[in-house]
Design a protein around this motif. Structure first.
Motif, PDB file in Angstrom:
ATOM      1  N   GLU A  53     -11.806 -45.633 -43.098  1.00 54.23           N
ATOM      2  CA  GLU A  53     -11.452 -46.742 -42.403  1.00 54.23           C
ATOM      3  C   GLU A  53      -9.921 -47.298 -42.870  1.00 54.23           C
TER       4      GLU A  53
ATOM      5  N   ASP B 152     -23.832 -42.744 -39.626  1.00 57.61           N
ATOM      6  CA  ASP B 152     -23.394 -42.949 -40.836  1.00 57.61           C
ATOM      7  C   ASP B 152     -24.568 -42.915 -41.764  1.00 57.61           C
TER       8      ASP B 152
ATOM      9  N   SER C 177     -10.361 -45.297 -37.612  1.00 62.56           N
ATOM     10  CA  SER C 177     -11.439 -44.902 -38.585  1.00 62.56           C
ATOM     11  C   SER C 177     -11.603 -43.497 -38.410  1.00 62.56           C
TER      12      SER C 177
ATOM     13  N   ASP D 220     -14.556 -40.051 -39.720  1.00 61.36           N
ATOM     14  CA  ASP D 220     -15.585 -39.323 -40.737  1.00 61.36           C
ATOM     15  C   ASP D 220     -14.901 -38.129 -41.247  1.00 61.36           C
TER      16      ASP D 220
ATOM     17  N   ASN E 244     -19.807 -44.304 -48.124  1.00 67.21           N
ATOM     18  CA  ASN E 244     -20.936 -43.772 -47.636  1.00 67.21           C
ATOM     19  C   ASN E 244     -22.363 -44.808 -48.048  1.00 67.21           C
TER      20      ASN E 244
ATOM     21  N   GLU F 271     -22.684 -45.707 -35.346  1.00 63.86           N
ATOM     22  CA  GLU F 271     -22.873 -46.058 -36.565  1.00 63.86           C
ATOM     23  C   GLU F 271     -24.021 -45.697 -37.081  1.00 63.86           C
TER      24      GLU F 271
ATOM     25  N   HIS G 167     -17.087 -42.301 -44.334  1.00 62.38           N
ATOM     26  CA  HIS G 167     -16.461 -42.988 -43.074  1.00 62.38           C
ATOM     27  C   HIS G 167     -14.932 -43.559 -43.755  1.00 62.38           C
TER      28      HIS G 167
END
Length: 864
Positions: A83, A127, A93, A95, A53, A124, A81
């Motif tokens: 990945e 995020d 990836s 969330d 994060n 993005e 997030h």
């Protein structure tokens, strides 16, 4: 000894932990389990998983085991997030949101490199934002470790003050959340703690035992009550899953002879873990003193924390938190207390035992049970010679014991995140208090013709002043005369005990419809103590995320049931005990403090600006009936809870956050508060200048404050620099409201605040007794309203604005070792410009305290 007996009491529970565990248990922490597979469905071992994060600086990078699974426990509530990458496969990836103890299960299939399948694409900027109805700040230990600390033994308070918007800084690690005095509730691994956390009252948990904070400054969820103007949810560090020991040891030395040795070590296995912290601190400026240069201000602090985890199977996880703290410190003397033999001291011991159990009934349902026991012992010692103390000799022995449990059932499925629970607590309060006046001029029976106090030895009845050639003192507090030792009186002695029983029931649900989030909850509190009351509290909030612009808008309403502070509650609530209420402490006598009720409204937004920048703003409005505060006895750390008829508080808070980019990161928090309190005072004791105004600004009202920290680090563990700037526009200073009150101060007091008239400065030997109306008049450290303009509500006197700058430089790998063990080095300076400033001055509610002068510190550490 008592602390070790408490540990032995729970030793059967510990013995059961001999079998190894699977996950760390903490009721407000979550678990993320990631399973990685190839296109055929076979699991992938050795895949790199990154969970982060950006806003909170949380980042973990484990690898999948032979079963293709990564399991992260103790994850703070937030959006993350995830990945995943592996050689020969495309990176994927996703969330995920953690908001309950129910594990979040994630399965990611990695396409082969030659596959034409596309990778998930998302904005993005999102995020950097989180769509929840309450304003909050998330802080990970990576950020906490490099925040400056100005107050020995109060690292948690310093971290919250520096990083959270809308927080007004005060002395001795104290802070005021969003216009309130101390309405802050803590939840540590699901253990509710509403006791005061400044070091006059307790010993704080060590900051290096904390893995993360979530600081909620908006309307809290229904599971939080009691003290909820700000809710601090803390998750402690764990040794669960550590295949080899890890930790660090540091030693530091700095100005005022401040030395500390800190150690933190964790180890564990697949099904068990242990994490231990042991810290020791000594300082020649332990408390914030009533003058810039500390005098009689030595103190020390010891902290021990141990967290044990055991998980016998995939459905059950237990933990046990043990904490012991001890502090001993001198009470700083003022220049007016000229007697060099004055030696008042205080000792505080804290014990905390908190086991916890999490049971998974299914992938969607989890039960959390968290019993606890907590105790604070406070001892205040006078000088051996009572007449060495001025203006009074005071002693106190106070115990605050708290035990109970919190249990909740969480259900997460589809759009619902439901939680229902119960919380039961019992406080046992035991208080002994002694007081005797030693200064014959403090409560003089007679005054001279110019109304200045005179000693008049032997005169205890104001009717006899005329015979001695004087007049009766119109401000005499007759109830104190029998306890004036300088006139042959005796010590006032009070002993009291009480039990306070509290119970609460709550239910809450967070419903997420894609980009719309709705929170609804209901809480019922039952209070049975020196007074009795109940309170039903609805809570509702809504937030909406506009993904295209990464914008979150939110609004909430909450009703709160606020309980009185337990510290010194028995004496402050005593009625009719030997004439205590009506006579000893003046017309503002004591009566039992009653719980209050609050309506709170919040509206705010969050805006993501690219991949690394976010802005969060929130407006709050709070209306409280029976509003609480503290009153200070002289300049001592002894404080008594008091209660006002009502308060109206409003303001705004904001935070700008810049996530790490090529080693650079920064944040700025700022806020404005208007805290209006309305008399009369309807509960508790007031010692210093009772306030009977119909409306006034309380001393923690401040027009503006901000904190900024910027940090640059070269590489992952290379050289780093940190710069911090704290600005406070100044709290209310009601003791100096006009020219006459300033001229009535002692020479030392005038000199301390830099009082001047024209070109003449006050000195201890030559105080100002008058000043022509046409001469410039003021003080360097206090903003005194112009003659005839002071108003307790619209134009009160204030502390002068102050800017405090801190600078630090260090390296996380001094000898540039490739991997494994490494040495760290840090050099820091606080109050870099050596600015002379005060937090407060002769405050009815907090006394007088100066900020720390410029200080330096060097720290050497070893990490393994």
């Amino acid at each position: 000894m008592k602390g070790f007996l408490l540990i032995l009491l729970f030793s059967p529970w510990l013995a059961a932990g001999a079998t190894p565990p699977a996950q760390a248990a903490a009721g407000n922490a979550g678990t993320i389990e990631v399973t990685v597979a190839d296109p055929s469905g076979a699991v992938l071992a050795g895949a790199a998983v990154k969970v982060e994060n950006r806003a909170s600086h949380f980042s973990r990078e484990p690898q999948t085991g032979a079963n293709g699974v990564v399991r992260l426990t103790g994850v703070p509530p937030n959006v993350y997030h995830v990945e995943v990458s592996a050689a020969g496969f495309q990176t994927q990836s996703q969330d995920v949101t953690v908001r309950a103890s129910v594990p979040v299960l994630v399965k990611i299939v990695l396409p082969l490199v030659e596959s034409k399948e596309t990778v998930e694409v998302h904005s993005e900027a999102t995020d950097m934002v989180e769509s929840v109805p309450s304003a909050h700040v998330d802080l990970d230990r990576e950020l906490l470790a490099k925040l400056p600390s100005r107050t020995p033994g109060a690292g948690i308070s310093d971290a919250i003050t520096m990083s959270s918007p809308g927080v007004v800084a005060d002395s001795n690690g104290f802070f005021h959340p969003l216009g309130d005095h101390a309405e802050t509730g803590f939840s540590v691994d699901n253990q509710p703690i509403s006791d005061q956390q400044s070091k006059q009252f307790t010993n704080q948990m060590p900051l290096n035992a904390i893995g993360s904070f979530e600081v909620t400054t908006g309307a809290a969820l229904a599971e939080y009550g009691d003290k909820a103007s700000m809710v601090v949810t803390a998750i402690t560090r764990s040794g669960m899953g550590a295949r080899k020991p890890f930790g660090n040891v540091t030693a530091s030395y700095g100005s005022f002879g401040t030395a500390s040795e800190n150690a933190a070590v964790g180890w564990g296995g697949e099904k068990w873990g242990n994490f231990i912290v042991a810290n020791v601190t000594r300082s020649g400026r332990y408390l914030d003193s009533p003058q810039f240069a500390p005098m009689h201000d030595v103190g020390n602090n010891q902290q021990f924390f141990d967290r044990l985890d055991w998980s016998p199977n995939e459905k059950d996880a237990t933990h046990l938190n043990l904490f012991m703290g001890r502090s001993w410190f001198q009470i700083p003397n003022t220049y007016d207390q000229a007697n060099a033999s004055q030696d008042q001291r205080q000792m505080v011991r804290t014990y905390n035992v908190a086991p916890g159990w999490v049971h998974l009934f299914s992938p969607t349902t989890a039960l959390t049970v968290s019993p606890f026991y907590r105790e604070d012992e406070v001892r205040y010692y006078p000088s051996r010679d009572p007449f060495a103390d001025s203006p009074a000799t005071v002693s106190q022995s106070r115990d605050l014991r708290n035990f109970g449990f919190k249990a909740d059932l969480a259900y997460v499925k589809g759009v619902h995140n439901l939680k229902a629970g119960v919380q039961v607590m019992r406080y046992h309060l035991n208080e002994t208090f002694n007081l005797g006046l030693t200064d014959p001029l403090f409560n003089a029976v007679c005054v001279a013709s110019d109304e200045s106090p005179v000693i008049a030895p032997g005169v205890t009845n104001p009717d006899r002043c005329a015979a001695a050639g004087y007049s009766a003192n119109p401000g005499l507090q007759a109830g104190l005369v029998p306890f004036d030792l300088s006139r042959g009186g005796r010590l006032f002695t009070y002993r009291g005990a009480a039990d306070v029983n509290q119970a609460a029931f709550f239910v809450q649900d967070t419903i997420t419809f894609k980009t719309l989030t709705v929170q609804a909850g209901l809480r019922e509190d039952i209070y049975r103590g020196l007074s009795s009351a109940e309170g039903l509290q609805p809570r509702v909030g809504v937030s909406y995320l506009h993904k295209r612009t990464a914008t979150v808008v939110r609004a909430s309403y909450a009703r709160f049931f606020e309980t009185p502070y337990n510290e010194n509650l028995v004496l402050s609530s005593a009625t009719g005990s030997g004439g205590l209420a009506a006579n000893t402490f003046g017309a503002y006598g004591a009566q039992p403090l009653k719980p209050g009720s609050r309506n709170q409204y919040n509206a705010g937004f969050q805006q993501g600006l690219g991949r690394f920048l976010s802005l969060d703003g929130d407006y709050f409005w709070k209306y409280t009936r029976n509003a609480f505060d503290f009153d200070t006895l002289f300049d001592s750390p002894i404080q008594f809870p008091i209660e006002w008829r009502k308060s109206k508080i409003d303001g705004f808070s904001a935070r700008v956050n810049f996530a790490a980019y090529h080693g650079f990161s920064a944040f700025t928090t700022f806020g404005h508060t208007r805290a209006r309190f309305f008399g009369p005072e309807n509960g508790g004791l007031i010692f210093n200048s009772p306030i009977d105004a119909s409306v006034f600004r309380i001393d923690h009202d401040q027009a503006f404050q901000q904190s900024t920290q910027a940090r640059y680090q070269r590489g992952k563990d290379g050289l780093w620099f940190s710069f911090t700037w704290r600005y406070d526009s100044g709290m209310v200073a009601g003791a100096v409201e006009d020219r006459d009150s300033a001229l009535a101060l002692t020479g030392w007091q005038q000199w301390s605040i830099g009082l001047y008239c024209g070109g003449q400065m006050a000195t201890p030997a030559a105080p100002l007794s008058s000043c022509p109306a046409n001469a410039s008049f003021g003080a360097a450290l206090i903003r005194i309203p112009a003659e005839g303009t002071a108003n307790a509500d619209t134009h009160p006197p204030r502390i002068a604005p102050r800017h405090l700058f801190d600078l630090a430089v260090g390296t996380d790998n001094l000898l540039r070792t490739k991997e494994g063990h490494r040495w760290t080095l840090q050099l820091s300076a606080t109050n870099l410009t050596n600015e002379v400033a005060v937090y407060n001055f002769l405050s009815t509610f907090n006394g007088t305290h100066f900020v720390s002068p410029r200080s330096y510190r060097v720290e050497l550490g070893y990490v393994f």
